[in-house]
Design a protein around this motif. Sequence first.
Motif, PDB file in Angstrom:
ATOM      1  N   VAL B 330     -43.482  12.059 -70.049  1.00  0.00           N
ATOM      2  CA  VAL B 330     -44.228  12.139 -68.777  1.00  0.00           C
ATOM      3  C   VAL B 330     -44.320  10.744 -68.154  1.00  0.00           C
ATOM      4  O   VAL B 330     -44.135  10.569 -66.936  1.00  0.00           O
ATOM      5  CB  VAL B 330     -45.638  12.729 -69.021  1.00  0.00           C
ATOM      6  N   ALA B 331     -44.601   9.755 -68.995  1.00  0.00           N
ATOM      7  CA  ALA B 331     -44.689   8.373 -68.495  1.00  0.00           C
ATOM      8  C   ALA B 331     -43.372   7.970 -67.852  1.00  0.00           C
ATOM      9  O   ALA B 331     -43.341   7.415 -66.749  1.00  0.00           O
ATOM     10  CB  ALA B 331     -45.030   7.433 -69.650  1.00  0.00           C
ATOM     11  N   LYS B 332     -42.269   8.284 -68.530  1.00  0.00           N
ATOM     12  CA  LYS B 332     -40.945   7.917 -68.004  1.00  0.00           C
ATOM     13  C   LYS B 332     -40.697   8.613 -66.667  1.00  0.00           C
ATOM     14  O   LYS B 332     -40.170   8.008 -65.722  1.00  0.00           O
ATOM     15  CB  LYS B 332     -39.884   8.325 -69.037  1.00  0.00           C
ATOM     16  N   ALA B 333     -41.093   9.894 -66.580  1.00  0.00           N
ATOM     17  CA  ALA B 333     -40.881  10.636 -65.329  1.00  0.00           C
ATOM     18  C   ALA B 333     -41.646   9.984 -64.178  1.00  0.00           C
ATOM     19  O   ALA B 333     -41.129   9.866 -63.060  1.00  0.00           O
ATOM     20  CB  ALA B 333     -41.323  12.085 -65.519  1.00  0.00           C
ATOM     21  N   HIS B 334     -42.883   9.546 -64.449  1.00  0.00           N
ATOM     22  CA  HIS B 334     -43.668   8.884 -63.387  1.00  0.00           C
ATOM     23  C   HIS B 334     -43.019   7.569 -62.970  1.00  0.00           C
ATOM     24  O   HIS B 334     -42.977   7.236 -61.785  1.00  0.00           O
ATOM     25  CB  HIS B 334     -45.099   8.636 -63.862  1.00  0.00           C
ATOM     26  N   ILE B 335     -42.538   6.838 -63.952  1.00  0.00           N
ATOM     27  CA  ILE B 335     -41.896   5.560 -63.641  1.00  0.00           C
ATOM     28  C   ILE B 335     -40.613   5.803 -62.837  1.00  0.00           C
ATOM     29  O   ILE B 335     -40.352   5.118 -61.843  1.00  0.00           O
ATOM     30  CB  ILE B 335     -41.595   4.787 -64.960  1.00  0.00           C
ATOM     31  N   ASP B 336     -39.849   6.794 -63.254  1.00  0.00           N
ATOM     32  CA  ASP B 336     -38.603   7.098 -62.529  1.00  0.00           C
ATOM     33  C   ASP B 336     -38.879   7.561 -61.101  1.00  0.00           C
ATOM     34  O   ASP B 336     -38.037   7.381 -60.213  1.00  0.00           O
ATOM     35  CB  ASP B 336     -37.802   8.177 -63.279  1.00  0.00           C
ATOM     36  N   SER B 337     -40.057   8.145 -60.901  1.00  0.00           N
ATOM     37  CA  SER B 337     -40.361   8.662 -59.553  1.00  0.00           C
ATOM     38  C   SER B 337     -40.447   7.529 -58.527  1.00  0.00           C
ATOM     39  O   SER B 337     -40.312   7.753 -57.328  1.00  0.00           O
ATOM     40  CB  SER B 337     -41.671   9.457 -59.575  1.00  0.00           C
TER      41      SER B 337
END
Lengths: 651, 359
Positions: B330-337
Amino acid sequence: MFDALLVGLVSVVAWPAIGWLGLGVMIGLYFGAVPGLSGLVGMAILLPFTFGMEPVSAFAFLLGMFAVTTTSDTIASVLLGIPGTAASQATILDGYPMAMRGEAARAFGAAFTVSAVGGLLGAVMLGLSIPIVKPLILSFAQPEFFLLGLLGLAMVGSLSGGSMIKGLIAAMFGLTLSYVGYSVTGGTPRYWVGMTYLLDGIPLIPIVLGLFALPEVLDLAIRDSSISRVPRDQAKSSIYDGVRDAGRHWWLVIRCTAIGVYVGMLPGLGGSIVDWVAYGHVVQSSRDKSQFGKGDVRGVIAPETANNAMKGGALIPTVAFGIPGSASMAILLGALLIQGLQPGPEMLTTNLHITFSMMWTLVIANVVGALLLMVWGSQIAKVTFIKGHLIVPVVCMFVFMGAWLANNSPGDLAALLIFGLVGYLMKQGGIPRPPLVLGFILGPIMEDALHITMSGYTGAELAQRPISMIILAGVILTIAIAARSNLRQRKSADVKKFGETETWDPRISLFMLLVITASFVYALIPAFSWPDDVGRIPMVTTIPGIALCVVAIFLALRRKTPGVENGAVALTAPVLGRATYFFVWLCGAGAATMIAGQLVALPLFMGLYILVWGGYKWWLGAAYAAVGLGFLYVMFDEIVAVIWYPSLIFG
Amino acid sequence: MVRLIKGLVFTLSAAIIFAAGTASAQFYKGKRLTVIINYGAGGPTDVEGRLLAKHLARNIPGNPTVIVKNRPGAGGIVGSNFMAEVAKPDGLTIAIFTPPTISQLLGDPGLRADFSSFEWLAGVGQPQICYLRNDAGGGVKGPGDLVKIKGFKAAGMRNTSSHDLRLRLALDLLGADYKYVTGYRGLSKVAAGVLQNETQFSCGSVPNYRGRVEPTMITPGVARSMYYYAPVLADGSDVKYPDLAGIPTFREFYAKVRGGAPSGIKWEALKVVNNVSTYMLRGSFAPKGTPAAALADLRAAWAKLPNDAVFVAQYTKAFKAPPKIVAASVAKAHIDSIKTTDPQIVEFLKDFAKGGKKK
């Protein structure tokens, strides 16, 4: 209130709190004595150990450590001319000359006595002030902070001795240096020349160590005499002389305690300038100013009283209003929250006993710390009689590590060496260094305050702030007094200077003035293209700075006998040659750090110095280097957990 | 036969899991894990980071010793560059940061790290709560007065910070008549300014609000809470936090005082800034190329933290709110966003930040 006072005392002297307090004091003495370390570093390291403690023990541990860092920081200030922590910078001005006169023990006696008394009286004064604390803290907002900063700068007149113009130029230079990095409103980085290191501004510690420590170390290396110019058998001073000095100047001690408590209470301003305010006060209020800067014990008593008294003052806004005045107090606030306590008015009412337990901790720690140092003081003072070549390497190690601790970046070492050169040239050119540091410290405080004042207040709102008006009147009065005393000094045949060496070279003075002028011009040009809120303050500083420089250069050029000032001897070529050679050694130590890391470079520097400069036998050099390596590993790697430079060789 | 195959598969799986577990346990056994923090000692990031580091170590197989080092500077940028350029990917160095995600979004010239390139371990979220002095604009009787009173001053820290961007976007959306005053260094100075009545409105993280604003201003009746910025899910609903029951989300507040739902570019921008800033108030990651065994242990340790009673109790006591940990993915997805944000919104935010001097 009396009950709370008593309950607070009992909880601190009960086991295990008193044991934690004792341990905290021992750790604090170390963190204060080593330049570059400080109460802040100590707080950060000790904080995780308090997670599982009960509140009184936790605060006894943290505050016990924090209280005495400004007592033991006197050691480096007096012995080596290096501020042990930021709060003992003003102590150098008279403490180091006392050590050079063979009176280090006397300086210690006075400093440790007034540190204990300042801490004790400060707590009493604070206890008595609790009813007025709230209106006092709440009425000092940004307009008052800006004006207090201005008041601090007005004291430059007191810190710059005979040459007020040079003092003001140094202060402006310090202010300008403080503008490096992101402006307060963000978005626009200033003067960062593409270096990420400069985005957050130049750190204070490398500047202070460079300006004050390196010129003294350089002096020791060139002369190879001991710190004390007086032989050991002729030095008569003792710790007790200092204790008697403290008693003789009891009224000054009380005044400086009050300065410490009330300036310390002002969040965001106190700790960083309290020693300067106290020093400025003692110089201004003394009839005989002739010995200040040459080893006047009052110049040690004033800042050392204030910097210990300040800690009680700084505690109040933190616990009662959740407004931490400094980074150390922010950690204390963190500890308060971790302990499940909430800052707020209850800390002065229902939880008053906890607040008092903190004050008692400060009192006991101050007294115990001072007594311990009194016992060791005579032995420590003997360092001043050791030959210079045996002291220089270890001091260099502390200076390099102290600077490195600022950001753990090669930029710290570069800043140290650059400001070492600047400090040496300023010293030789008779340009006072204390105003530069004061300007540098006050720069961000004043810029923040001015920005918020200008965007948040109307003229009518400002006019309705009586405290602002009173401080403004204080600023005008201070400038008037300084100008008058400056004129009197100029008229007097016997020009008495203080704060800097009497011997200075007008050619170097002229050179430095030209360098500073060029810096002002460089800083001014881009300011025109920045948004108002970014460029305003640099313009307001550099334009008068350039004007003052032009006047100073004009006066310097009018001198008919360049090279001689008040009978001073100009810097000779051999001295300059030796100084350059030593500076190359320092740069070599910096370069070796980049190649092999500190754990190799610094012991190597120490060993080679002993061999080549000192001319001692190889085994002494090897032993010196080995001890240095052991010290670096244990004290900096294991205790402080420093990030070493990832060297090219060892990765 | 089927039973035999099942049995073999089970045994083989168990052996692999055991072996992986053993190998993994050996990775940190007797080793020292360095945790880098990108703000100075004593700040909110440092205090929270040290508490997280201490409890993380307890949950890593092999129980490595942990040391915490501060790498402060330039609003967290110096530490970020350090992790990208200097820190070794040997599993022995990780970061617990307040990641300067908005700096990446706005293209800060000093930031050389690409946050998407790191090996993400977890995120720790906390929303921000906004508060208003009760004597602002001649007197505040209810939350709706925020949009009725004239000329109150709203305090910020830096016009490009997520704090200031959210503060201004939300007040603009509400149509409040305010004066923006920025330049306070840190949330505690912001709160001090409101306490001194230099400004009348601002926002703070839950620890800041619960630890400093509530006891000095809310409880004594000096100020009142207004709303908190809740992250918005893809389906458009708010993520509500049970520990903030009683305080409306921004959208609930908007519906109450303005009617309807907020919309337009300012609302879209607020959602972008708020989602990443709230979920990723703190973020933990390792350098790119960190061994898989180390990453597995670290992620597993982070995953255990929300159920670690000792940790939860200490965290809640210290920060007056339970930890809100998001998993590595989830953290990675937010960062990628950050990288996939609509360029129109990015450009709008850049302009909006520049214009953030005064209303």
